[in-house]
Design an enzyme around this catalytic site. Sequence first.
Site, mmCIF file in Angstrom:
data_model
loop_
_atom_site.group_PDB
_atom_site.id
_atom_site.type_symbol
_atom_site.label_atom_id
_atom_site.label_comp_id
_atom_site.label_asym_id
_atom_site.label_seq_id
_atom_site.Cartn_x
_atom_site.Cartn_y
_atom_site.Cartn_z
ATOM 1 N N GLU A 128 -54.593 -78.921 -2.305
ATOM 2 C CA GLU A 128 -54.159 -79.115 -3.631
ATOM 3 C C GLU A 128 -54.610 -77.237 -3.595
ATOM 4 O OE1 GLU A 128 -51.162 -79.050 -4.364
ATOM 5 O OE2 GLU A 128 -50.363 -81.245 -3.114
ATOM 6 N N CYS A 134 -54.509 -75.347 -12.315
ATOM 7 C CA CYS A 134 -53.768 -75.300 -11.551
ATOM 8 C C CYS A 134 -52.431 -74.250 -11.456
ATOM 9 C CB CYS A 134 -53.856 -75.804 -10.133
ATOM 10 S SG CYS A 134 -53.266 -77.266 -10.245
#
Length: 498
Positions: free
Chosen positions: A253, A287
């Site tokens: 990720e 993010c």
Amino acid sequence: MNIAKILKSLDINPSSLNKGHWILKSPIDGQSLGKVSFDSVSKIHTKITSSVKAFGIWKNIPAPRRGELIRLLGEELRLVKNDLGYLISVESGKILEEGKGEVQEMIDICDFAQGISRQLYGLTISSERPGHRMMETWHPLGVIGVISAFNFPAAVWSWNFALAIVCGNSIIWKPSEKTLLTALACQNIFYRALKKFGDAPKDLSQIIIGDSTSGSILVNDSRVALISATGSTNMGRAVAPKVAERFGRSLLELGGNNAMIVTPAADLNMALRAITFSAVGTAGQRCTSLRRLIVHHAIAPKLIAQLKKIYSSLKIGNPLENTTHVGPLIDAASFTNMQNALIQAKKDGGKITGGQQIKVKNFNGFYVRPALVEMPKQTDIVRHETFSPILYCMTYKTLDEAIALQNDVPQGLSSCIFTNDIKEAEYFLSAQGSDCGIANVNIGPSGAEIGGAFGGEKETGGGRESGSDCWKNYMRRATNTINYSHQLPLAQGIKFNI
């Protein structure tokens, strides 16, 4: 609220945090929270060995029983939601509402994973051979290594942990060295659940205290079946080849450079609210933070003017105060990266509003006013993810142009469109639309529910965590063929007589 009292409620003795070389600091005021020692290389290897042994026991526990442990963890988290949320805010700098929201996300994934523990389904497959049946079965994978970042110091671990545990694995966690107290608190909360559960190996969950060097040991050890790593694209570039070299699995990720397209058919009031939280929440250190705003040229002047007004009214300061909208950046390096990006954006023709450092009385932290940057085009600095509250604003004339702008970045995590035109919405979600792992309509790119798989494409890494069928990451699949006839026919009709 007294931080010492909070630590004690989470079974961390404040007096134990006075040894070691690594100083734990809060980004809120720069004050020391204590000192710890990093684990030695030999200690890390010992922990991996213990984790292997724990896996050998845990994989034989029935999955619904494993789910009971995660149910108990969820109950323990409910009891400490406020205290753990407070500690998360103290260590990461996010506002208190977000800190408590992170704990709620942990509770939610526990509920989800407990349900999954009774749904680890395989397939029954029709065989081409008479008297045969085929099926797929799923089995525990092994030791799971989790490497997490500072911005979600507890939630990302829980996404992996809850599912990995119900799937029959053991876990070793290397948290960010910037948020170690949160990690220790999470481990202690798990120990409370483990004590109530009873029959589980004590080393089922372990923490490695260290920096990237410690993480490298985890990455390179062939006994660790899966590395789930959350962080920068550069970190992913270092991790993935090492894991692949030893034929391990990786779940990555990585970076996000998320965009919102606003069309003339949008509800602008809704869009403004979504833009603001998505761009400034967690001080732009998610993010999934909104980093690029792509607005139709006919409505751009009005929308950007309203956005500037909202930005000017944001309260920046102590994240532990209920009225604060934006807390500090995590550290000096983050602040420097933000300023360097703004300098380059200005060179590229950007018109900057905000972005300056804010002095907060009695607090020695890196507080900044979120920046709006009106760009003439999408330059290299816009394509680069800067982990701070910078929102680049650009205009478009056709929807195809807007989608092309959105997709023309290396990252592919989250995206969204604001429109009340169903054709525009469906086009955005089609194969001709967003190329991201997450594509939303009339909701910002920031934040996700645990029921949906989380992750992205391209330099975001391609991994998926949390909901949907992501439990399969933590298991190995076996294809089984059972012959219940008295014959031995071969596949593809092959004849082999002896």
